[in-house]
Design a protein around this motif. Structure first.
Motif, PDB file in Angstrom:
ATOM      1  N   ALA A   1       5.805   7.354  33.938  1.00  0.00           N
ATOM      2  CA  ALA A   1       6.940   6.864  33.434  1.00  0.00           C
ATOM      3  C   ALA A   1       7.873   6.436  34.560  1.00  0.00           C
ATOM      4  O   ALA A   1       8.408   5.091  34.530  1.00  0.00           O
ATOM      5  N   LEU A   2       8.035   7.361  35.573  1.00  0.00           N
ATOM      6  CA  LEU A   2       8.840   6.811  36.708  1.00  0.00           C
ATOM      7  C   LEU A   2       8.472   5.901  37.704  1.00  0.00           C
ATOM      8  O   LEU A   2       8.929   4.920  38.249  1.00  0.00           O
ATOM      9  N   ALA A   3       7.082   5.909  37.637  1.00  0.00           N
ATOM     10  CA  ALA A   3       6.380   4.856  38.566  1.00  0.00           C
ATOM     11  C   ALA A   3       5.975   3.573  37.901  1.00  0.00           C
ATOM     12  O   ALA A   3       5.949   2.656  38.694  1.00  0.00           O
ATOM     13  N   ARG A   4       5.898   3.637  36.580  1.00  0.00           N
ATOM     14  CA  ARG A   4       5.760   2.486  35.854  1.00  0.00           C
ATOM     15  C   ARG A   4       6.758   1.110  36.082  1.00  0.00           C
ATOM     16  O   ARG A   4       6.121   0.081  36.478  1.00  0.00           O
ATOM     17  N   PRO A   5       8.007   1.262  36.413  1.00  0.00           N
ATOM     18  CA  PRO A   5       8.833   0.139  36.972  1.00  0.00           C
ATOM     19  C   PRO A   5       8.385  -0.574  38.228  1.00  0.00           C
ATOM     20  O   PRO A   5       8.482  -1.962  38.289  1.00  0.00           O
ATOM     21  N   ALA A   6       7.838   0.316  39.081  1.00  0.00           N
ATOM     22  CA  ALA A   6       7.344  -0.095  40.119  1.00  0.00           C
ATOM     23  C   ALA A   6       5.842  -0.765  40.254  1.00  0.00           C
ATOM     24  O   ALA A   6       5.215  -1.081  41.115  1.00  0.00           O
ATOM     25  N   GLY A   7       5.195  -0.686  39.015  1.00  0.00           N
ATOM     26  CA  GLY A   7       3.983  -1.084  38.683  1.00  0.00           C
ATOM     27  C   GLY A   7       2.840  -0.187  39.170  1.00  0.00           C
ATOM     28  O   GLY A   7       1.727  -0.422  39.274  1.00  0.00           O
ATOM     29  N   GLN A   8       3.179   1.270  39.188  1.00  0.00           N
ATOM     30  CA  GLN A   8       2.350   2.010  39.690  1.00  0.00           C
ATOM     31  C   GLN A   8       2.225   3.119  38.777  1.00  0.00           C
ATOM     32  O   GLN A   8       2.665   3.227  37.499  1.00  0.00           O
ATOM     33  N   SER A   9       1.349   4.163  39.102  1.00  0.00           N
ATOM     34  CA  SER A   9       0.916   5.457  38.472  1.00  0.00           C
ATOM     35  C   SER A   9       1.311   6.558  39.231  1.00  0.00           C
ATOM     36  O   SER A   9       1.458   6.570  40.522  1.00  0.00           O
ATOM     37  N   SER A  10       1.133   7.683  38.614  1.00  0.00           N
ATOM     38  CA  SER A  10       1.567   8.980  39.078  1.00  0.00           C
ATOM     39  C   SER A  10       0.477   9.256  40.495  1.00  0.00           C
ATOM     40  O   SER A  10       0.921   9.824  41.532  1.00  0.00           O
TER      41      SER A  10
ATOM     42  N   GLY B   1       4.369  -1.404  50.069  1.00  0.00           N
ATOM     43  CA  GLY B   1       4.053   0.055  49.500  1.00  0.00           C
ATOM     44  C   GLY B   1       5.310   0.806  49.823  1.00  0.00           C
ATOM     45  O   GLY B   1       5.645   1.407  48.847  1.00  0.00           O
ATOM     46  N   ARG B   2       6.140   0.615  50.925  1.00  0.00           N
ATOM     47  CA  ARG B   2       7.177   1.430  51.238  1.00  0.00           C
ATOM     48  C   ARG B   2       8.329   0.952  49.866  1.00  0.00           C
ATOM     49  O   ARG B   2       8.937   1.589  49.608  1.00  0.00           O
ATOM     50  N   ALA B   3       8.587  -0.341  49.891  1.00  0.00           N
ATOM     51  CA  ALA B   3       9.448  -0.913  48.808  1.00  0.00           C
ATOM     52  C   ALA B   3       9.084  -0.364  47.647  1.00  0.00           C
ATOM     53  O   ALA B   3      10.165   0.260  46.600  1.00  0.00           O
ATOM     54  N   ALA B   4       7.758  -0.302  46.982  1.00  0.00           N
ATOM     55  CA  ALA B   4       7.333   0.510  45.729  1.00  0.00           C
ATOM     56  C   ALA B   4       7.750   1.869  45.726  1.00  0.00           C
ATOM     57  O   ALA B   4       8.230   2.282  44.951  1.00  0.00           O
ATOM     58  N   LEU B   5       7.497   2.499  46.918  1.00  0.00           N
ATOM     59  CA  LEU B   5       7.996   3.912  47.098  1.00  0.00           C
ATOM     60  C   LEU B   5       9.193   4.291  46.816  1.00  0.00           C
ATOM     61  O   LEU B   5       9.649   5.031  46.187  1.00  0.00           O
ATOM     62  N   ARG B   6      10.192   3.356  47.500  1.00  0.00           N
ATOM     63  CA  ARG B   6      11.519   3.489  47.255  1.00  0.00           C
ATOM     64  C   ARG B   6      11.989   3.299  46.022  1.00  0.00           C
ATOM     65  O   ARG B   6      13.159   4.175  45.674  1.00  0.00           O
TER      66      ARG B   6
ATOM     67  N   GLN C   1      11.106   6.721  44.275  1.00  0.00           N
ATOM     68  CA  GLN C   1      11.905   7.688  44.721  1.00  0.00           C
ATOM     69  C   GLN C   1      13.195   7.525  44.072  1.00  0.00           C
ATOM     70  O   GLN C   1      13.780   8.549  43.969  1.00  0.00           O
ATOM     71  N   SER C   2      13.761   6.253  44.185  1.00  0.00           N
ATOM     72  CA  SER C   2      15.209   6.435  43.500  1.00  0.00           C
ATOM     73  C   SER C   2      15.261   6.924  41.931  1.00  0.00           C
ATOM     74  O   SER C   2      16.273   7.555  41.680  1.00  0.00           O
ATOM     75  N   ALA C   3      14.278   6.383  41.156  1.00  0.00           N
ATOM     76  CA  ALA C   3      14.206   6.799  39.815  1.00  0.00           C
ATOM     77  C   ALA C   3      13.985   8.322  39.661  1.00  0.00           C
ATOM     78  O   ALA C   3      14.752   9.094  38.836  1.00  0.00           O
ATOM     79  N   GLN C   4      13.195   8.921  40.672  1.00  0.00           N
ATOM     80  CA  GLN C   4      12.867  10.227  40.660  1.00  0.00           C
ATOM     81  C   GLN C   4      14.136  11.183  41.121  1.00  0.00           C
ATOM     82  O   GLN C   4      14.292  12.105  40.609  1.00  0.00           O
ATOM     83  N   ARG C   5      14.815  10.796  42.028  1.00  0.00           N
ATOM     84  CA  ARG C   5      15.973  11.405  42.455  1.00  0.00           C
ATOM     85  C   ARG C   5      17.094  11.593  40.981  1.00  0.00           C
ATOM     86  O   ARG C   5      17.560  12.648  40.884  1.00  0.00           O
ATOM     87  N   ARG C   6      17.291  10.601  40.439  1.00  0.00           N
ATOM     88  CA  ARG C   6      17.993  10.555  39.181  1.00  0.00           C
ATOM     89  C   ARG C   6      17.630  11.559  38.134  1.00  0.00           C
ATOM     90  O   ARG C   6      18.273  12.416  37.641  1.00  0.00           O
ATOM     91  N   TRP C   7      16.289  11.640  37.830  1.00  0.00           N
ATOM     92  CA  TRP C   7      15.493  12.384  37.095  1.00  0.00           C
ATOM     93  C   TRP C   7      15.606  13.942  37.490  1.00  0.00           C
ATOM     94  O   TRP C   7      16.099  14.567  36.581  1.00  0.00           O
ATOM     95  N   ALA C   8      15.466  14.182  38.731  1.00  0.00           N
ATOM     96  CA  ALA C   8      15.403  15.508  39.167  1.00  0.00           C
ATOM     97  C   ALA C   8      16.728  15.969  39.308  1.00  0.00           C
ATOM     98  O   ALA C   8      16.745  17.142  38.846  1.00  0.00           O
ATOM     99  N   ASP C   9      17.791  15.244  39.368  1.00  0.00           N
ATOM    100  CA  ASP C   9      19.062  15.683  39.513  1.00  0.00           C
ATOM    101  C   ASP C   9      19.518  15.922  37.889  1.00  0.00           C
ATOM    102  O   ASP C   9      19.977  17.179  37.913  1.00  0.00           O
ATOM    103  N   ALA C  10      19.232  15.460  37.077  1.00  0.00           N
ATOM    104  CA  ALA C  10      19.486  15.572  35.766  1.00  0.00           C
ATOM    105  C   ALA C  10      18.714  17.034  35.082  1.00  0.00           C
ATOM    106  O   ALA C  10      19.609  17.698  34.435  1.00  0.00           O
ATOM    107  N   LEU C  11      17.430  17.067  35.409  1.00  0.00           N
ATOM    108  CA  LEU C  11      16.744  18.175  35.160  1.00  0.00           C
ATOM    109  C   LEU C  11      17.074  19.352  35.787  1.00  0.00           C
ATOM    110  O   LEU C  11      17.247  20.464  35.112  1.00  0.00           O
ATOM    111  N   GLY C  12      17.425  19.331  37.074  1.00  0.00           N
ATOM    112  CA  GLY C  12      17.707  20.383  37.955  1.00  0.00           C
ATOM    113  C   GLY C  12      19.366  20.881  37.427  1.00  0.00           C
ATOM    114  O   GLY C  12      19.521  22.172  37.325  1.00  0.00           O
ATOM    115  N   ALA C  13      20.010  20.034  37.007  1.00  0.00           N
ATOM    116  CA  ALA C  13      21.417  20.264  36.411  1.00  0.00           C
ATOM    117  C   ALA C  13      21.223  21.328  35.010  1.00  0.00           C
ATOM    118  O   ALA C  13      22.017  22.248  34.869  1.00  0.00           O
ATOM    119  N   GLU C  14      20.350  20.791  34.226  1.00  0.00           N
ATOM    120  CA  GLU C  14      19.974  21.472  33.022  1.00  0.00           C
ATOM    121  C   GLU C  14      19.480  22.821  33.105  1.00  0.00           C
ATOM    122  O   GLU C  14      19.766  23.810  32.560  1.00  0.00           O
TER     123      GLU C  14
END
Length: 156
Positions: A36-45, A108-113, A116-129
């Motif tokens: 789900a996090l990778a899908r907006p960049a057209g990628q998979s996990s 590739g670096r642009a897709a990864l960025r 990673q941006s989406a993952q940071r928001r997701w990780a911060d929210a779960l980490g806080a919970e």
């Protein structure tokens, strides 16, 4: 002992088995979340994982596979797809002419960025919970489990 009545485990064996079941369940959730996090960049996990390894520098397919703990063949398949999409490229390996190095392209670096941006928001929210202390403690336990299980695999 019959197949219908297997020997019982020790309490520690039961605890380990229960932990493994939770880890496998978590793995399924993490793969789905990664997709789900990778899908907006057209990628998979799977693609994200390979890109994440070579983000830090070129690596052979075998090196990527070892870093991820998966087969070389599965990494080769993903690497070839990334190359076909212009997200990665193969470069000559001065250390081994038979094993090219995989490296990210600018795309590739642009897709990864993006991922990673989406993952940071997701990780911060779960980490806080869940809480930093609990996560650090769980990480230490899982690190120890990985060490012991990995050692057992390599001793066989």
């Amino acid at each position: 002992m019959s197949p219908d009545n297997p020997p019982s485990r020790t309490p520690a064996g039961d605890a380990f088995t229960a932990l493994v079941v939770q880890i496998l369940r978590l793995n399924g959730h993490l793969i789905a979340a990664g997709d789900a996090l990778a899908r907006p960049a057209g990628q998979s996990s799977a693609r994200w994982q390979v890109m994440g390894v070579v983000e830090h520098g070129p690596a052979t397919v075998a090196q990527v596979a070892r870093a991820l703990g998966i087969t070389r063949q599965s990494v080769q398949r993903v690497a070839d797809l990334l190359e076909g999409d212009g997200l990665a490229e193969y470069a000559p390996n001065p250390a081994d002419r038979r094993a090219d190095l995989l490296q990210l392209t600018d795309a590739g670096r642009a897709a990864l960025r993006t991922i990673q941006s989406a993952q940071r928001r997701w990780a911060d929210a779960l980490g806080a919970e869940i809480g930093e202390d609990a996560l650090r403690q769980a990480g230490e336990v899982l690190g120890r489990v990985a060490e012991v299980v990995g050692r057992g695999i390599h001793e066989e």
